[in-house]
Design a protein around this motif. Structure first.
Motif, short mmCIF file in Angstrom:
data_model
loop_
_atom_site.label_atom_id
_atom_site.label_comp_id
_atom_site.label_asym_id
_atom_site.label_seq_id
_atom_site.Cartn_x
_atom_site.Cartn_y
_atom_site.Cartn_z
N ARG A 76 0.68 -1.14 0.09
CA ARG A 76 -0.01 -0.22 -0.08
C ARG A 76 1.03 1.39 -0.25
NH1 ARG A 76 -3.99 -1.18 4.82
NH2 ARG A 76 -2.53 0.33 5.92
N SER A 77 -0.13 2.38 0.01
CA SER A 77 1.19 4.16 0.04
C SER A 77 1.93 3.91 0.69
CB SER A 77 0.51 4.92 -0.69
OG SER A 77 -1.07 4.49 0.09
N ASP A 78 0.89 3.67 2.33
CA ASP A 78 1.75 3.38 3.44
C ASP A 78 2.99 2.80 3.59
OD1 ASP A 78 0.11 1.85 3.88
OD2 ASP A 78 -0.44 2.56 5.90
N HIS A 79 3.62 1.49 2.80
CA HIS A 79 4.26 1.11 3.04
C HIS A 79 3.66 -0.20 3.67
CE1 HIS A 79 7.05 4.54 2.36
NE2 HIS A 79 7.14 3.64 0.88
#
Length: 192
Positions: A76-79
């Motif tokens: 995801r974009s938040d790692h």
């Protein structure tokens, strides 16, 4: 999110780390409070950490005295790493401590989050940990996302930075879940 309640998360992390012995095995999942725990663990020795959080892995991989294992899956974009392959990977292990974060705790003790895929990974972590430590700052007691992860009875200890609402304290006592309040940055206290 990393800037919100930063000092409270650091206090919670220090309280958790005092409960983790060297040579322990751990799961650490997605979340900014779990990332604070990883930062607090950075100087520890002989830990084996399995994570689906690339920020946790990046924080701990520089410690040559620890082994860091990263679950595969969708990033995801938040790692955070999620998905069926992440769940399958987690289920291959049985560890000493599962350290999980949460987005909200309802008044009935339900542990709640926003992403059902993240919840499924956290459920696998709970199932495959000898002890489960939930890390949640005081703001989590006023947020009610809609995806249910489990219940306070599913965890062994709650680490927070302030006295929870009375209903939560009662539920913790009824399920014999330990409560650690990291209120001064130096000690964690367990209410009677």
């Amino acid at each position: 999110r990393q800037a919100l309640n930063h000092e409270a998360k650091a206090r919670i992390a220090r309280a958790v780390v005092r409960q983790i012995p060297d040579k322990a095995s751990l799961f650490i999942n997605i979340g900014t409070t779990t990332e604070a725990v990883a930062q607090a663990l950075a100087g520890r020795k002989n830990l084996r950490i399995i994570t689906n959080n690339l920020n946790v892995a990046a924080c701990l991989c520089g410690n040559s005295a620890c082994e860091v294992i990263v679950a595969g899956g969708v990033v995801r974009s938040d790692h955070g790493v999620i998905g069926e392959s992440t769940i399958d990977f987690i289920r291959q292990f049985k560890v000493d401590y599962g350290i999980i974060g949460i987005s909200g705790i309802d008044t009935d003790g339900a542990l709640l989050d926003y992403d059902y895929r993240e919840v499924r990974v956290a459920q696998a972590i709970i199932e495959n940990s000898r002890q489960v430590f939930l890390v949640a700052d005081r703001s989590k007691f006023s947020i009610a996302p809609m995806v249910k992860l489990g219940n306070l009875a599913d965890i062994d200890a709650l680490f927070t930075d302030a006295e929870p609402p009375a209903s939560i304290v009662e539920l913790l006592a009824a399920s014999q879940t330990r409560l650690f309040i990291a209120d001064d940055g130096k000690t964690a206290r367990k209410p009677a």
